[in-house]
Design a protein around this motif. Sequence first.
Motif, PDB file in Angstrom:
ATOM      1  N   GLY A 156     101.767  49.068  65.034  1.00 52.85           N
ATOM      2  CA  GLY A 156     100.989  49.638  63.945  1.00 52.85           C
ATOM      3  C   GLY A 156     100.593  48.619  62.890  1.00 52.85           C
ATOM      4  N   LEU A 157      99.786  49.064  61.966  1.00 52.92           N
ATOM      5  CA  LEU A 157      99.290  48.231  60.877  1.00 52.92           C
ATOM      6  C   LEU A 157      99.323  49.032  59.585  1.00 52.92           C
ATOM      7  CD1 LEU A 157      96.067  46.848  62.648  1.00 52.92           C
ATOM      8  CD2 LEU A 157      98.189  45.582  62.282  1.00 52.92           C
ATOM      9  N   ASP A 158      99.199  48.342  58.454  1.00 52.79           N
ATOM     10  CA  ASP A 158      99.019  49.073  57.207  1.00 52.79           C
ATOM     11  C   ASP A 158      97.540  49.424  57.053  1.00 52.79           C
ATOM     12  OD1 ASP A 158      97.762  46.739  56.365  1.00 52.79           O
ATOM     13  OD2 ASP A 158      99.450  46.077  55.143  1.00 52.79           O
ATOM     14  N   ARG A 159      97.190  50.061  55.944  1.00 53.88           N
ATOM     15  CA  ARG A 159      95.825  50.568  55.763  1.00 53.88           C
ATOM     16  C   ARG A 159      94.785  49.460  55.883  1.00 53.88           C
ATOM     17  NH1 ARG A 159      92.473  50.906  51.408  1.00 53.88           N
ATOM     18  NH2 ARG A 159      90.952  52.623  51.411  1.00 53.88           N
ATOM     19  N   ASP A 160      95.000  48.338  55.169  1.00 52.10           N
ATOM     20  CA  ASP A 160      94.012  47.266  55.211  1.00 52.10           C
ATOM     21  C   ASP A 160      93.958  46.617  56.583  1.00 52.10           C
ATOM     22  OD1 ASP A 160      92.830  47.279  52.602  1.00 52.10           O
ATOM     23  OD2 ASP A 160      94.736  46.584  51.819  1.00 52.10           O
ATOM     24  N   GLY A 161      95.082  46.550  57.264  1.00 53.74           N
ATOM     25  CA  GLY A 161      95.085  46.016  58.616  1.00 53.74           C
ATOM     26  C   GLY A 161      94.240  46.854  59.565  1.00 53.74           C
ATOM     27  N   TRP A 162      94.339  48.196  59.422  1.00 51.82           N
ATOM     28  CA  TRP A 162      93.512  49.064  60.269  1.00 51.82           C
ATOM     29  C   TRP A 162      92.036  48.943  59.921  1.00 51.82           C
ATOM     30  CZ3 TRP A 162      94.838  50.489  64.751  1.00 51.82           C
ATOM     31  CH2 TRP A 162      96.166  50.817  65.045  1.00 51.82           C
ATOM     32  N   LEU A 163      91.722  48.823  58.628  1.00 54.08           N
ATOM     33  CA  LEU A 163      90.316  48.646  58.256  1.00 54.08           C
ATOM     34  C   LEU A 163      89.733  47.383  58.889  1.00 54.08           C
ATOM     35  CD1 LEU A 163      90.416  49.666  54.474  1.00 54.08           C
ATOM     36  CD2 LEU A 163      89.361  50.946  56.349  1.00 54.08           C
TER      37      LEU A 163
END
Length: 319
Positions: free
Chosen positions: A181-188
């Motif tokens: 998984g990633l954090d929010r900015d990583g997913w963006l």
Amino acid sequence: MTDWRPGAAPARAARARLLAGLRAFFAARGVLEVETPILSRGAPQDPMLESWEAQAPGGERGYLQTSPEYPMKRLLADGAPDIYQIARVFRGGESGPRHNPEFTLLEWYRLGLDHHALAREVVALIADQAAQSPDWHAPRGCEAIAYVDLFRSTLGVAPAEMNAAELERVAGDHGLVIRGGLDRDGWLDALISLVIAPGFPPDRLTILFDYPESQAVLARPCADRPGYAARFELYWGDLELANGYHELTDPAVFRQRRERDIAQRRARGQPLPPVDDHLEAALESGLPDCAGVALGVDRLLMRLLGVSRIDQVIDFPWA
């Protein structure tokens, strides 16, 4: 036997022509070439960047620049006019067909411009360089679109209103699964680079503007888009070439965003290099209204020559 030979002979003359063309472009516009240090006592806290640490024989430590942004802004705060620099920069964890940990970056700042006007100058620079040789490729057109509008049109979502779990579900719906998984900015970032950008027409420039504030620590907030900041990126096909801002001049906002980045690095378990306080002091002194942009010279040369790997334009890639 070790292969000692440099690896990009066909691109050497083209690189020299490009560097000369870039300098001519700015000379014609009265933009001053400057030079700043490669080594600094502090480093940016941006979670998307990892600085290379350097150690002197006596034990003193410093950091190789990820870009010349901080010292160039100090020059502007000291009264410098429009300025540019062709710099060697270093970023950890960036190796692959389109990445080399040491690369050439063109960075420039224009007084009194916003990010839209500067993006247009980037387009003009690319067109000017493409015209330097009849054998070089040139983009066929340019489209500009807001970050939020691009997400709505391609993925059907508004990114500033979504958390990491929601973005992960959107990614899964489009076949993108990242273990751990990633954090929010990583997913963006992953959605842009792995889902959206591959759909950009290969022969066209795309300007993506007004990013979520969490993705634009040094860009000023957008007056007409709450939650977004005045940042743009320019792509040639699916390859990102340039990243620019209508520059943040408010030191209080800068401190707030820097603390958020530090907290994010700590939560991710990333190294926490010393803070470079000079930029904050320059902002306190007064940074003039300006826009700035960084453009990858090696990547631009890749597109001009129509090659797909960065080691085709760099004689001594890191291996």
